[in-house]
Design an enzyme around this catalytic site. Structure first.
Site, PDB file in Angstrom:
ATOM      1  N   ARG A 210      49.021  49.860 -16.086  1.00 22.58           N
ATOM      2  CA  ARG A 210      49.057  51.212 -15.981  1.00 22.58           C
ATOM      3  C   ARG A 210      50.784  51.559 -15.971  1.00 22.58           C
ATOM      4  O   ARG A 210      51.322  50.606 -15.198  1.00 22.58           O
ATOM      5  CB  ARG A 210      48.364  51.924 -14.849  1.00 22.58           C
ATOM      6  CG  ARG A 210      48.648  51.488 -13.692  1.00 22.58           C
ATOM      7  CD  ARG A 210      47.387  51.799 -12.399  1.00 22.58           C
ATOM      8  NE  ARG A 210      46.905  53.255 -12.778  1.00 22.58           N
ATOM      9  CZ  ARG A 210      45.856  53.652 -13.031  1.00 22.58           C
ATOM     10  NH1 ARG A 210      45.004  52.748 -13.478  1.00 22.58           N
ATOM     11  NH2 ARG A 210      45.451  54.783 -13.248  1.00 22.58           N
ATOM     12  N   ALA A 231      53.134  45.176 -20.139  1.00 25.39           N
ATOM     13  CA  ALA A 231      53.658  45.527 -18.849  1.00 25.39           C
ATOM     14  C   ALA A 231      53.446  47.322 -18.773  1.00 25.39           C
ATOM     15  O   ALA A 231      53.350  47.982 -19.783  1.00 25.39           O
ATOM     16  CB  ALA A 231      54.710  44.805 -18.420  1.00 25.39           C
ATOM     17  N   HIS A 232      53.823  47.623 -17.525  1.00 25.30           N
ATOM     18  CA  HIS A 232      53.780  48.975 -17.436  1.00 25.30           C
ATOM     19  C   HIS A 232      54.833  49.887 -18.290  1.00 25.30           C
ATOM     20  O   HIS A 232      55.911  49.354 -18.332  1.00 25.30           O
ATOM     21  CB  HIS A 232      54.059  49.500 -15.641  1.00 25.30           C
ATOM     22  CG  HIS A 232      55.136  48.889 -15.256  1.00 25.30           C
ATOM     23  ND1 HIS A 232      55.187  48.896 -13.975  1.00 25.30           N
ATOM     24  CD2 HIS A 232      56.087  48.341 -15.605  1.00 25.30           C
ATOM     25  CE1 HIS A 232      56.527  48.193 -13.361  1.00 25.30           C
ATOM     26  NE2 HIS A 232      57.078  47.880 -14.700  1.00 25.30           N
ATOM     27  N   ASN A 233      54.328  51.119 -18.418  1.00 29.66           N
ATOM     28  CA  ASN A 233      55.207  52.097 -19.406  1.00 29.66           C
ATOM     29  C   ASN A 233      55.586  51.622 -20.629  1.00 29.66           C
ATOM     30  O   ASN A 233      56.697  52.027 -21.071  1.00 29.66           O
ATOM     31  CB  ASN A 233      56.329  52.685 -18.340  1.00 29.66           C
ATOM     32  CG  ASN A 233      56.021  53.292 -17.270  1.00 29.66           C
ATOM     33  OD1 ASN A 233      55.738  52.835 -16.185  1.00 29.66           O
ATOM     34  ND2 ASN A 233      55.425  54.480 -17.515  1.00 29.66           N
TER      35      ASN A 233
END
Length: 264
Positions: A210, A231-233
């Site tokens: 997230r 991974a995030h973003n």
């Protein structure tokens, strides 16, 4: 015809199952898409073979030929026909735990020991297999298939016509830590979510983190293999495909129609 092809040979040929070209047998249909397999064609005992419209054989061929514009695309259509998923009849296993605040559009299939948490929304035509976990406020579109062991954390969004294979994890925390004055790592809360578009397929044991803030976004039509870490973003553009064991670092942006090989 189902495959929009041109038939050469026995118009009454009877086909019962698909096969690899090197393992063709009576009643089977196989295909020649790669020229390096052409020699198998002249020895094949298959009843029918899909070939391109431009194919010119070097020798006499026993099987009936079906000439098509795009061999691989046609094979996909045929395998869907042979796959023949059972007729969709609503089934909700008594051991499934569905919160009273969850919204279910019928018909759906929900398997044994699956959990649908408060605030979840599940669209019609979904097939949720056993031991799937949907956290609070998860949104699942229509005709989604979630295979056993899929885990979707709170607030994540899955579009229509998606398939998530076993043990996919959507929305686990991004890897965010910061050292304090004592040199100890302190966790940075991951407050975002994951948004997955329509017609996305995700292979077994793939994980998508997230966002720290905002969303990790997977575009429409993306196809992800097994054992991928996103991974995030991260943002993936529409129709991008990624092979197994690839890793995408946080906040990376990948455009549409990209092809990424294994272990990149």
């Amino acid at each position: 015809m189902m495959v929009d092809g041109v038939l050469e040979g026995d118009p009454d040929v009877w086909i019962t199952h698909p096969s690899k070209i090197e393992q063709g047998e009576a009643g089977s249909i196989c295909f020649l898409g790669n020229p390096k397999y052409e020699d198998y064609l002249y020895q094949s005992r298959a009843s029918a073979v899909l070939v391109s419209k431009a194919f010119v054989p070097r020798e006499k061929i026993s099987p009936t030929l079906i000439r098509v514009e795009d061999v691989y695309l046609t094979v996909g259509k045929l395998l869907h026909l042979f796959n023949g998923q059972d007729e969709f009849t609503e089934r909700i296993d008594p051991s499934a735990v569905i919160d009273a605040d969850a919204r279910i559009e019928h018909p759906v299939i929900i398997g044994p020991h699956s959990i649908v948490s408060a605030g979840c929304s599940v669209g019609k035509g979904c097939r949720i297999h056993g031991q799937v976990y949907l956290g609070p406020d998860v949104t699942i579109g229509e005709r989604v298939i979630l295979y056993p062991g899929v885990k979707i954390y709170h607030g994540c969004v899955i579009g229509d016509d998606c398939t998530l294979h076993s043990n996919v994890v959507i929305g686990s925390d991004g890897f965010g830590f910061s050292k304090d004055e004592k040199g100890e790592y302190q966790k940075i809360p991951q407050l975002g979510n994951v948004e997955i578009g329509n017609k996305v397929e995700i292979g077994a044991n793939t994980t998508i983190d997230r966002g720290t803030m905002g969303s990790t976004k997977i575009g429409n039509g993306c196809k992800l293999d097994n054992l991928i870490q996103i991974a995030h973003n991260v943002t993936l553009g529409d129709n991008t495909v990624i092979a197994a064991q690839a890793g995408i670092a946080g906040s990376s942006h990948i455009g549409a129609n990209c092809q990424i090989g294994g272990q990149v």
